[in-house]
Design a protein around this motif. Sequence first.
Motif, PDB file in Angstrom:
ATOM      1  N   ASP A 178      -2.477   7.669  -2.916  1.00  0.00           N
ATOM      2  CA  ASP A 178      -1.549   8.783  -2.714  1.00  0.00           C
ATOM      3  C   ASP A 178      -0.939   8.769  -1.323  1.00  0.00           C
ATOM      4  O   ASP A 178       0.168   9.271  -1.120  1.00  0.00           O
ATOM      5  N   ASP A 179      -1.674   8.183  -0.362  1.00  0.00           N
ATOM      6  CA  ASP A 179      -1.224   8.200   1.030  1.00  0.00           C
ATOM      7  C   ASP A 179      -0.694   6.840   1.497  1.00  0.00           C
ATOM      8  O   ASP A 179      -0.622   6.570   2.694  1.00  0.00           O
ATOM      9  N   ILE A 180      -0.293   5.991   0.544  1.00  0.00           N
ATOM     10  CA  ILE A 180       0.120   4.634   0.929  1.00  0.00           C
ATOM     11  C   ILE A 180       1.288   4.654   1.918  1.00  0.00           C
ATOM     12  O   ILE A 180       1.333   3.858   2.858  1.00  0.00           O
ATOM     13  N   PHE A 181       2.207   5.590   1.768  1.00  0.00           N
ATOM     14  CA  PHE A 181       3.356   5.601   2.679  1.00  0.00           C
ATOM     15  C   PHE A 181       2.989   6.182   4.048  1.00  0.00           C
ATOM     16  O   PHE A 181       3.636   5.860   5.044  1.00  0.00           O
ATOM     17  N   ASP A 182       1.931   6.967   4.114  1.00  0.00           N
ATOM     18  CA  ASP A 182       1.390   7.382   5.418  1.00  0.00           C
ATOM     19  C   ASP A 182       0.781   6.183   6.133  1.00  0.00           C
ATOM     20  O   ASP A 182       0.919   6.029   7.353  1.00  0.00           O
ATOM     21  N   ILE A 183       0.118   5.328   5.370  1.00  0.00           N
ATOM     22  CA  ILE A 183      -0.456   4.110   5.944  1.00  0.00           C
ATOM     23  C   ILE A 183       0.652   3.194   6.464  1.00  0.00           C
ATOM     24  O   ILE A 183       0.572   2.649   7.576  1.00  0.00           O
ATOM     25  N   ILE A 208       4.228  -3.743 -10.650  1.00  0.00           N
ATOM     26  CA  ILE A 208       4.695  -2.658 -11.519  1.00  0.00           C
ATOM     27  C   ILE A 208       5.089  -1.424 -10.705  1.00  0.00           C
ATOM     28  O   ILE A 208       6.158  -0.837 -10.917  1.00  0.00           O
ATOM     29  N   LEU A 209       4.247  -1.036  -9.738  1.00  0.00           N
ATOM     30  CA  LEU A 209       4.548   0.147  -8.933  1.00  0.00           C
ATOM     31  C   LEU A 209       5.595  -0.132  -7.852  1.00  0.00           C
ATOM     32  O   LEU A 209       6.165   0.802  -7.296  1.00  0.00           O
ATOM     33  N   VAL A 210       5.842  -1.406  -7.574  1.00  0.00           N
ATOM     34  CA  VAL A 210       6.943  -1.741  -6.655  1.00  0.00           C
ATOM     35  C   VAL A 210       8.257  -1.282  -7.276  1.00  0.00           C
ATOM     36  O   VAL A 210       9.127  -0.715  -6.598  1.00  0.00           O
ATOM     37  N   LYS A 211       8.391  -1.523  -8.563  1.00  0.00           N
ATOM     38  CA  LYS A 211       9.596  -1.073  -9.277  1.00  0.00           C
ATOM     39  C   LYS A 211       9.745   0.438  -9.171  1.00  0.00           C
ATOM     40  O   LYS A 211      10.828   0.963  -8.866  1.00  0.00           O
ATOM     41  N   GLU A 212       8.647   1.154  -9.372  1.00  0.00           N
ATOM     42  CA  GLU A 212       8.671   2.619  -9.346  1.00  0.00           C
ATOM     43  C   GLU A 212       8.975   3.168  -7.947  1.00  0.00           C
ATOM     44  O   GLU A 212       9.677   4.166  -7.799  1.00  0.00           O
ATOM     45  N   HIS A 213       8.466   2.502  -6.915  1.00  0.00           N
ATOM     46  CA  HIS A 213       8.585   3.013  -5.536  1.00  0.00           C
ATOM     47  C   HIS A 213       9.575   2.211  -4.687  1.00  0.00           C
ATOM     48  O   HIS A 213       9.543   2.295  -3.459  1.00  0.00           O
ATOM     49  N   PHE A 214      10.443   1.455  -5.350  1.00  0.00           N
ATOM     50  CA  PHE A 214      11.274   0.507  -4.592  1.00  0.00           C
ATOM     51  C   PHE A 214      12.121   1.201  -3.531  1.00  0.00           C
ATOM     52  O   PHE A 214      12.272   0.700  -2.419  1.00  0.00           O
ATOM     53  N   GLN A 265      11.509   3.874  -1.801  1.00  0.00           N
ATOM     54  CA  GLN A 265      10.680   4.231  -0.653  1.00  0.00           C
ATOM     55  C   GLN A 265      10.204   3.004   0.110  1.00  0.00           C
ATOM     56  O   GLN A 265      10.081   3.027   1.337  1.00  0.00           O
ATOM     57  N   LEU A 266       9.903   1.930  -0.629  1.00  0.00           N
ATOM     58  CA  LEU A 266       9.403   0.709   0.009  1.00  0.00           C
ATOM     59  C   LEU A 266      10.498  -0.043   0.762  1.00  0.00           C
ATOM     60  O   LEU A 266      10.225  -0.742   1.747  1.00  0.00           O
ATOM     61  N   ARG A 267      11.720   0.087   0.301  1.00  0.00           N
ATOM     62  CA  ARG A 267      12.846  -0.712   0.795  1.00  0.00           C
ATOM     63  C   ARG A 267      12.943  -0.751   2.328  1.00  0.00           C
ATOM     64  O   ARG A 267      13.026  -1.849   2.905  1.00  0.00           O
ATOM     65  N   PRO A 268      12.929   0.385   3.048  1.00  0.00           N
ATOM     66  CA  PRO A 268      13.064   0.305   4.508  1.00  0.00           C
ATOM     67  C   PRO A 268      11.911  -0.435   5.182  1.00  0.00           C
ATOM     68  O   PRO A 268      12.118  -1.113   6.199  1.00  0.00           O
ATOM     69  N   TYR A 269      10.712  -0.326   4.619  1.00  0.00           N
ATOM     70  CA  TYR A 269       9.557  -1.023   5.197  1.00  0.00           C
ATOM     71  C   TYR A 269       9.632  -2.532   4.947  1.00  0.00           C
ATOM     72  O   TYR A 269       9.131  -3.326   5.735  1.00  0.00           O
ATOM     73  N   ILE A 270      10.259  -2.906   3.831  1.00  0.00           N
ATOM     74  CA  ILE A 270      10.461  -4.331   3.543  1.00  0.00           C
ATOM     75  C   ILE A 270      11.556  -4.883   4.467  1.00  0.00           C
ATOM     76  O   ILE A 270      11.402  -5.970   5.040  1.00  0.00           O
ATOM     77  N   ASN A 305      10.484  -5.489   7.997  1.00  0.00           N
ATOM     78  CA  ASN A 305       9.334  -6.400   8.061  1.00  0.00           C
ATOM     79  C   ASN A 305       8.011  -5.727   8.388  1.00  0.00           C
ATOM     80  O   ASN A 305       7.047  -6.397   8.789  1.00  0.00           O
ATOM     81  N   THR A 306       7.936  -4.411   8.220  1.00  0.00           N
ATOM     82  CA  THR A 306       6.620  -3.776   8.307  1.00  0.00           C
ATOM     83  C   THR A 306       5.745  -4.280   7.166  1.00  0.00           C
ATOM     84  O   THR A 306       4.558  -4.552   7.354  1.00  0.00           O
ATOM     85  N   VAL A 307       6.351  -4.436   5.992  1.00  0.00           N
ATOM     86  CA  VAL A 307       5.620  -4.813   4.774  1.00  0.00           C
ATOM     87  C   VAL A 307       6.053  -6.182   4.283  1.00  0.00           C
ATOM     88  O   VAL A 307       7.239  -6.522   4.302  1.00  0.00           O
ATOM     89  N   SER A 308       5.070  -6.959   3.850  1.00  0.00           N
ATOM     90  CA  SER A 308       5.322  -8.208   3.131  1.00  0.00           C
ATOM     91  C   SER A 308       4.600  -8.117   1.796  1.00  0.00           C
ATOM     92  O   SER A 308       3.372  -8.106   1.751  1.00  0.00           O
ATOM     93  N   LEU A 309       5.365  -7.994   0.712  1.00  0.00           N
ATOM     94  CA  LEU A 309       4.751  -7.892  -0.609  1.00  0.00           C
ATOM     95  C   LEU A 309       4.192  -9.245  -1.047  1.00  0.00           C
ATOM     96  O   LEU A 309       4.804 -10.295  -0.800  1.00  0.00           O
ATOM     97  N   VAL A 310       3.022  -9.225  -1.679  1.00  0.00           N
ATOM     98  CA  VAL A 310       2.411 -10.421  -2.253  1.00  0.00           C
ATOM     99  C   VAL A 310       2.196 -10.112  -3.729  1.00  0.00           C
ATOM    100  O   VAL A 310       1.344  -9.312  -4.091  1.00  0.00           O
ATOM    101  N   ILE A 311       2.996 -10.736  -4.583  1.00  0.00           N
ATOM    102  CA  ILE A 311       3.122 -10.322  -5.980  1.00  0.00           C
ATOM    103  C   ILE A 311       2.471 -11.346  -6.913  1.00  0.00           C
ATOM    104  O   ILE A 311       2.687 -12.551  -6.783  1.00  0.00           O
TER     105      ILE A 311
END
Length: 288
Positions: free
Chosen positions: A50-55, A74-80, A82-87, A90-96
Amino acid sequence: RCNLACRMCDIWKTKEPDIDIRYIEKALLGAKKLNIKEIALSGGEALLRDDIFDILEYARKLKVKDLGILTNGILVKEHFRQLRPYIIDNTVSLVISFDSLKADIHNYVRNSSCAWQDTEYVLRMLYSLKKDNPKINFNVITIILNQNLEELPDLANFIKSLGSNSLQFQPLLPNNLKMAERRKSIFWITPDRLSVLDDIIDKLIDFKRGNSEFIRNSEKNLSLVKKYYRGTISYKDVECNSAKDTILMSNEGKFTTCFSAYGDIKRQNLKQVLNSEERLVACERVKK
């Protein structure tokens, strides 16, 4: 926790409450201070928190870059959104995880009717995003299975064509909760298919030579897959670097190897864990 119940994974069967965010923040701060090269959040599915975006916001505040998030997509699609600015920053690197070019195989492995469709959609979304933001970093892991063996060279070309920064091949773990267990499963490569395995691994090694940065496995690592599925790997082939070059913090906050725990983020900071006598003992035990 996980949103799938994959047929080759036991992690989703565990029933543990999520560790409190303050301990994740404590570990991230320690890793940043110690200049640890790579940090990843694994699961289950890390995006279920629930707090992933706080992390992620805390990681951004620390200027952590390429924080790996291991995900089935699957949840990347749902939260894309919100995730977009962190991607992008380069805060986030997805490993799929992506196990096949064929929906029926991937969906069977993942025990889902739509996992392949959602994950392939996410990979194409990331490809589109990377066209305008070429510095973004996303990566793919593929498990080597009896069912996907022949298609692995084509899958490598496909993943590269989508702009992924890397592809890592991972041999099947019969039990990823009890690493020492070596039971066989329906996904294990059968003896009559070992010659096919050898041929495919040779092709992947050739691909690696032309794409050295893209394939994360070393040539030696790929070669050892042949031995792995024959059950003939020995301590002479592989040196385990657990507790030495890599550290694993469990969802309980304990730092563990296959054999033992050597620290606890709830009562120590990361520097204390790494400098502890317990860690040295753990390293020696792993080495033996």
